[in-house]
Design a protein around this motif. Structure first.
Motif, PDB file in Angstrom:
ATOM      1  N   TYR A 111       2.711  -1.253   4.464  1.00  0.00           N
ATOM      2  CA  TYR A 111       2.197   0.119   4.358  1.00  0.00           C
ATOM      3  C   TYR A 111       3.369   1.075   4.403  1.00  0.00           C
ATOM      4  O   TYR A 111       4.111   1.083   5.378  1.00  0.00           O
ATOM      5  CB  TYR A 111       1.270   0.431   5.529  1.00  0.00           C
ATOM      6  N   SER A 149      -0.648   6.608  -2.395  1.00  0.00           N
ATOM      7  CA  SER A 149      -1.886   6.947  -1.692  1.00  0.00           C
ATOM      8  C   SER A 149      -2.072   8.424  -1.344  1.00  0.00           C
ATOM      9  O   SER A 149      -2.237   8.766  -0.172  1.00  0.00           O
ATOM     10  CB  SER A 149      -1.972   6.113  -0.393  1.00  0.00           C
ATOM     11  N   PRO A 150      -2.032   9.305  -2.339  1.00  0.00           N
ATOM     12  CA  PRO A 150      -2.221  10.726  -2.029  1.00  0.00           C
ATOM     13  C   PRO A 150      -3.664  11.010  -1.602  1.00  0.00           C
ATOM     14  O   PRO A 150      -4.557  10.200  -1.848  1.00  0.00           O
ATOM     15  CB  PRO A 150      -1.912  11.432  -3.352  1.00  0.00           C
ATOM     16  N   ASN A 151      -3.843  12.150  -0.971  1.00  0.00           N
ATOM     17  CA  ASN A 151      -5.189  12.570  -0.585  1.00  0.00           C
ATOM     18  C   ASN A 151      -5.763  13.426  -1.693  1.00  0.00           C
ATOM     19  O   ASN A 151      -5.224  14.477  -2.008  1.00  0.00           O
ATOM     20  CB  ASN A 151      -5.126  13.354   0.719  1.00  0.00           C
ATOM     21  N   ASP A 163       0.887  -1.164   0.000  1.00  0.00           N
ATOM     22  CA  ASP A 163       0.000   0.000   0.000  1.00  0.00           C
ATOM     23  C   ASP A 163       0.922   1.209   0.000  1.00  0.00           C
ATOM     24  O   ASP A 163       1.649   1.437   0.963  1.00  0.00           O
ATOM     25  CB  ASP A 163      -0.851  -0.110   1.280  1.00  0.00           C
ATOM     26  N   TYR A 192     -10.240   7.519   9.683  1.00  0.00           N
ATOM     27  CA  TYR A 192      -9.102   6.913   8.993  1.00  0.00           C
ATOM     28  C   TYR A 192      -8.803   5.488   9.499  1.00  0.00           C
ATOM     29  O   TYR A 192      -8.698   4.553   8.688  1.00  0.00           O
ATOM     30  CB  TYR A 192      -7.919   7.872   9.181  1.00  0.00           C
ATOM     31  N   GLU A 199      -9.933   4.857   0.017  1.00  0.00           N
ATOM     32  CA  GLU A 199     -10.674   4.756   1.279  1.00  0.00           C
ATOM     33  C   GLU A 199     -12.181   4.608   1.054  1.00  0.00           C
ATOM     34  O   GLU A 199     -12.861   3.889   1.782  1.00  0.00           O
ATOM     35  CB  GLU A 199     -10.383   5.980   2.149  1.00  0.00           C
ATOM     36  N   HIS A 237       4.938  12.992  -0.336  1.00  0.00           N
ATOM     37  CA  HIS A 237       4.496  11.722  -0.916  1.00  0.00           C
ATOM     38  C   HIS A 237       5.568  11.058  -1.766  1.00  0.00           C
ATOM     39  O   HIS A 237       5.382   9.945  -2.232  1.00  0.00           O
ATOM     40  CB  HIS A 237       3.241  11.922  -1.773  1.00  0.00           C
ATOM     41  N   GLN A 297       2.886   8.870  10.874  1.00  0.00           N
ATOM     42  CA  GLN A 297       1.700   8.010  11.003  1.00  0.00           C
ATOM     43  C   GLN A 297       1.985   6.722  11.778  1.00  0.00           C
ATOM     44  O   GLN A 297       1.134   5.825  11.828  1.00  0.00           O
ATOM     45  CB  GLN A 297       1.160   7.659   9.610  1.00  0.00           C
ATOM     46  N   GLY A 344      -6.595   8.631  -0.670  1.00  0.00           N
ATOM     47  CA  GLY A 344      -7.348   9.328   0.379  1.00  0.00           C
ATOM     48  C   GLY A 344      -8.534  10.018  -0.271  1.00  0.00           C
ATOM     49  O   GLY A 344      -8.504  11.209  -0.537  1.00  0.00           O
ATOM     50  N   HIS A 399      -3.944   3.365  -2.110  1.00  0.00           N
ATOM     51  CA  HIS A 399      -5.047   3.530  -1.147  1.00  0.00           C
ATOM     52  C   HIS A 399      -5.382   5.026  -1.083  1.00  0.00           C
ATOM     53  O   HIS A 399      -5.091   5.716  -0.106  1.00  0.00           O
ATOM     54  CB  HIS A 399      -4.577   3.015   0.220  1.00  0.00           C
ATOM     55  N   THR A 405       4.385   4.788   4.689  1.00  0.00           N
ATOM     56  CA  THR A 405       3.926   6.166   4.956  1.00  0.00           C
ATOM     57  C   THR A 405       4.971   6.923   5.778  1.00  0.00           C
ATOM     58  O   THR A 405       5.899   6.332   6.320  1.00  0.00           O
ATOM     59  CB  THR A 405       2.620   6.220   5.795  1.00  0.00           C
ATOM     60  N   HIS A 451      -0.610   5.778  14.375  1.00  0.00           N
ATOM     61  CA  HIS A 451      -1.853   5.322  13.741  1.00  0.00           C
ATOM     62  C   HIS A 451      -1.768   3.832  13.399  1.00  0.00           C
ATOM     63  O   HIS A 451      -2.681   3.056  13.703  1.00  0.00           O
ATOM     64  CB  HIS A 451      -2.112   6.174  12.490  1.00  0.00           C
ATOM     65  N   PHE A 452      -0.658   3.436  12.782  1.00  0.00           N
ATOM     66  CA  PHE A 452      -0.534   2.029  12.394  1.00  0.00           C
ATOM     67  C   PHE A 452      -0.394   1.128  13.619  1.00  0.00           C
ATOM     68  O   PHE A 452      -1.024   0.072  13.694  1.00  0.00           O
ATOM     69  CB  PHE A 452       0.609   1.834  11.393  1.00  0.00           C
ATOM     70  N   ASP A 479      -8.955   1.796   7.548  1.00  0.00           N
ATOM     71  CA  ASP A 479      -7.788   0.920   7.437  1.00  0.00           C
ATOM     72  C   ASP A 479      -8.095  -0.489   7.928  1.00  0.00           C
ATOM     73  O   ASP A 479      -7.614  -1.473   7.359  1.00  0.00           O
ATOM     74  CB  ASP A 479      -6.596   1.513   8.206  1.00  0.00           C
TER      75      ASP A 479
HETATM   76  N1  ARG Z   1      -3.610   9.070   2.237  1.00  0.00           N
HETATM   77  C1  ARG Z   1      -2.672   9.020   3.317  1.00  0.00           C
HETATM   78  C2  ARG Z   1      -1.792  10.269   3.312  1.00  0.00           C
HETATM   79  O1  ARG Z   1      -1.633  10.909   2.304  1.00  0.00           O
HETATM   80  C3  ARG Z   1      -1.761   7.807   3.227  1.00  0.00           C
HETATM   81  C4  ARG Z   1      -2.465   6.485   3.215  1.00  0.00           C
HETATM   82  C5  ARG Z   1      -1.594   5.367   3.615  1.00  0.00           C
HETATM   83  N2  ARG Z   1      -2.235   4.078   3.577  1.00  0.00           N
HETATM   84  C6  ARG Z   1      -3.099   3.610   4.484  1.00  0.00           C
HETATM   85  N3  ARG Z   1      -3.646   2.436   4.284  1.00  0.00           N
HETATM   86  N4  ARG Z   1      -3.386   4.290   5.559  1.00  0.00           N
HETATM   87  O2  ARG Z   1      -1.251  10.613   4.351  1.00  0.00           O
END
Ligand code: ARG
Length: 577
Positions: free
Chosen positions: A339, A131-133, A128, A317, A267, A142, A345, A170, A168, A341, A348-349, A321
């Motif tokens: 993952y 994964s940009p938002n 994964d 979020y 997401e 990123h 984060q 955002g 993935h 990132t 979070h993980f 996940d």
């Molecule tokens: N979209 C998130 C960001 O830009 C990263 C996602 C990472 N992947 C995940 N499964 N949480 O910070």
């Protein structure tokens, strides 16, 4: 481990066993001690014997001498390497014969497959990354996820794993409530169609600026996101359009990098998959109400609670996940789910990995978070919400323009079309190489000047070296020279072969540590050795035909190894610069 390293460690462990009788050491332990000395006069591989002094109750120089005597006496290395004692070190020098009649023919035969393995046969890895938002800038932060993630995918594939790359996206969350509110208040459709994601970002930035004075906007945004989650058709249509606008830009960047994903399930894809998990959390008694919100208490594990539902019932979020991990476990039956990132984060993980474990999913320990440090430019941190960001697109374009100027001077004969495709590959490659030279977890300061220096330890330098091997191969073909594995005649050739011999080990190390920088640094080693060889040993101008043909084989081997290594770190090779 290379075959030669294996042979040496087996010989060493056998000798140590004779000295210690009941040693618990294995050849793998010894292999882990063997190092490639930075000063090559010390040998190709060195065993620091102080590692055994406690077990053997002997001074390191004595141990080194005893092992050497035993190895030489028994002929365990079978002529593949010689050993000598220097202080507490046992130094090994790989025999020319082994390099020329085993290593070089193997590379010639396997070409770009050389260095790979089947460690991952029958295993599936989900990655994964990127994964940009959506509707937020795709910025330098990123870069790490995108290129580390893609390199890890290529590295795993090279080790025989079946890999699924997932973007993935955002594409869900309260920010879409904000975007919808901002668009309805201040947006203009035509302006956005023309200006693309920049216009969306401008709206997002404006929302935050206005919300500072008017906190009610935040409530409006939350309400709008709630409507979106409930499937409001107008909001959904706007949301889809934001994604399309954003993707137009991302695709330019992905194309420049040569990256495609196997899945773009972002997401939002998990909207209908979350209730089942929330229900399970509830059944297992893991959910607690906290000020109206539903959380999983993790105080027992020294972590703040994991938020599952806001007080208005909307998901977060971590909720997405968790649902995504369950879906991936069911769909792909992964052996690892990685993952990539920013390190920001990590909590979070750690939190939701723990929640998944508490839920009783047996695959919780196959989830791997691969964090990376922060990038700054000229020491400035890059914030997302202020608009003060470096976009990935701008970073690449600046590099491409600068490279284009440099190659116009260096190689004026290139045609316009050729020039622009080379400038793109080298410009993007320069940025990627500079970034991936850094140990991923360390924060780095990005310097365009350093990245583009053709004479430094850079992408352009490595790509230039690769192009040089291509040009020698082209000339050889025109001259009708056929490569052979004749004999090693100089120290430069020998050292180059020793370095090529290490490739497979480098690949395994990079996979083991989830660390593409291992490959980047190795590329520089190969380039340094090749360029020394190139400057000191005439290749196609060598007088002796056998020497010429062997040096061509060496050049060809470097071409294969560099070609593969560059592509492992997401760099597009160019045959000319
Ligand atoms: N979209 C998130 C960001 O830009 C990263 C996602 C990472 N992947 C995940 N499964 N949480 O910070």
């Amino acid at each position: 481990m290379t075959d030669i390293k294996k042979l040496i460690s087996e010989a060493c462990v056998a000798s140590v066993a004779k000295l210690a009788h009941d040693t618990a050491l294995s050849a793998d332990d010894v292999a882990a001690y063997l190092e490639y000395p930075p000063d090559r006069a010390m040998g190709d591989l060195a065993l620091p014997c102080f590692r055994f002094s406690r077990e053997l109750r002997m001074a390191p120089p004595k141990i080194a001498a005893a092992i050497a005597e035993d190895i030489i006496g028994s002929g365990a290395l079978n002529g593949t390497a010689s050993c000598s004692v220097v202080g507490g070190y046992l130094n090994f020098r790989i025999a020319e014969e082994y390099l020329i009649s085993t290593v070089l023919p193997m590379i010639m035969e396997q070409g770009e497959d050389y260095g790979g393995n089947n460690d991952g046969e029958g295993k599936t890895v989900v990655l994964d990354y990127s994964s940009p938002n959506v509707a937020k800038p795709f910025h330098i932060g990123h870069l790490g996820s995108t290129v580390i993630g893609h390199s890890l995918k290529k590295l795993h594939e090279f080790c025989g794993y079946k890999c699924i790359g997932i973007n993935h996206l955002g594409d869900w969350g309260t920010q879409f409530g904000k975007m919808i509110v901002a668009y309805r208040k201040w947006g203009d459709r035509e302006q956005i169609e023309a200006g693309g994601v920049d216009e969306l970002v401008a709206l997002y930035v404006r929302f935050h600026a206005e919300a500072e004075n008017d906190p009610a906007l935040e409530d409006e945004a939350r309400a709008e996101f709630h409507k979106l989650e409930e499937g409001d058709p107008e909001d959904l249509a706007l949301w889809r359009w934001f994604i399309d606008v954003s993707f137009k830009e991302y695709n330019v960047t992905y194309k420049q990098l040569g990256i495609e994903f196997d899945s773009y399930a972002g997401e939002s894809f998990y909207t209908d998959k979350m209730p089942e998990q929330v229900e399970l959390l509830r059944e297992k008694g893991l959910l607690k109400l906290d000020d109206g919100a539903s959380i999983v208490d993790l105080s027992e594990y020294n972590m703040p609670p994991c938020l599952i539902l806001r007080s208005d019932g909307s998901t977060l979020y971590p909720t997405r996940d968790i649902a995504a991990a369950v879906y991936r476990a069911r769909t792909y039956n992964f052996d690892k789910c990685i993952y990539v990132t920013a390190a920001a984060q990590s909590l979070h993980f750690a939190q939701w990995f723990r929640v998944v474990e508490l839920m009783g999913y047996p695959w919780y320990d196959r989830l791997v978070h691969v964090p990376y440090g922060m990038v700054s430019i000229g020491g400035e941190k890059l914030a997302t919400r202020t608009g003060n960001v470096i976009l990935l697109r701008d970073l690449f374009n600046t590099a491409i323009e600068k490279v284009s100027d440099i190659i116009s001077v260096k190689n004026p004969s290139l045609s316009g079309e050729e020039k622009s495709s080379i400038a793109e590959a080298v410009g993007v490659g320069a940025v990627v190489f500079h970034y991936l030279l850094n140990n991923r977890i360390r924060d780095m300061s990005f310097s365009m000047e350093d990245a583009l220096n053709f004479d430094g330890n850079t992408g352009p330098y490595a790509m230039y070296t690769y192009a040089r091997t291509c040009s020698i191969k082209r000339r050889a073909e025109a001259d009708g020279v056929v490569p052979i594995c004749g004999a090693v005649t100089t120290e430069e050739e020998r050292q180059l072969l020793v370095t090529l011999c290490r490739f497979g080990e480098v690949v395994r190390g990079a996979v083991h540590d989830y660390e593409p920088s291992v490959v980047t640094r190795y590329i520089l080693d190969v380039c340094a050795d090749f360029n020394r060889f190139y400057h000191d040993c005439p290749i196609l101008n060598a007088e002796d035909a056998r020497v010429k043909a062997t040096r061509l084989a060496l050049t060809s081997a470097v071409n294969s190894v560099l070609g593969r290594a560059l592509s492992l770190i997401c760099i597009k090779k160019t045959e000319k610069i």
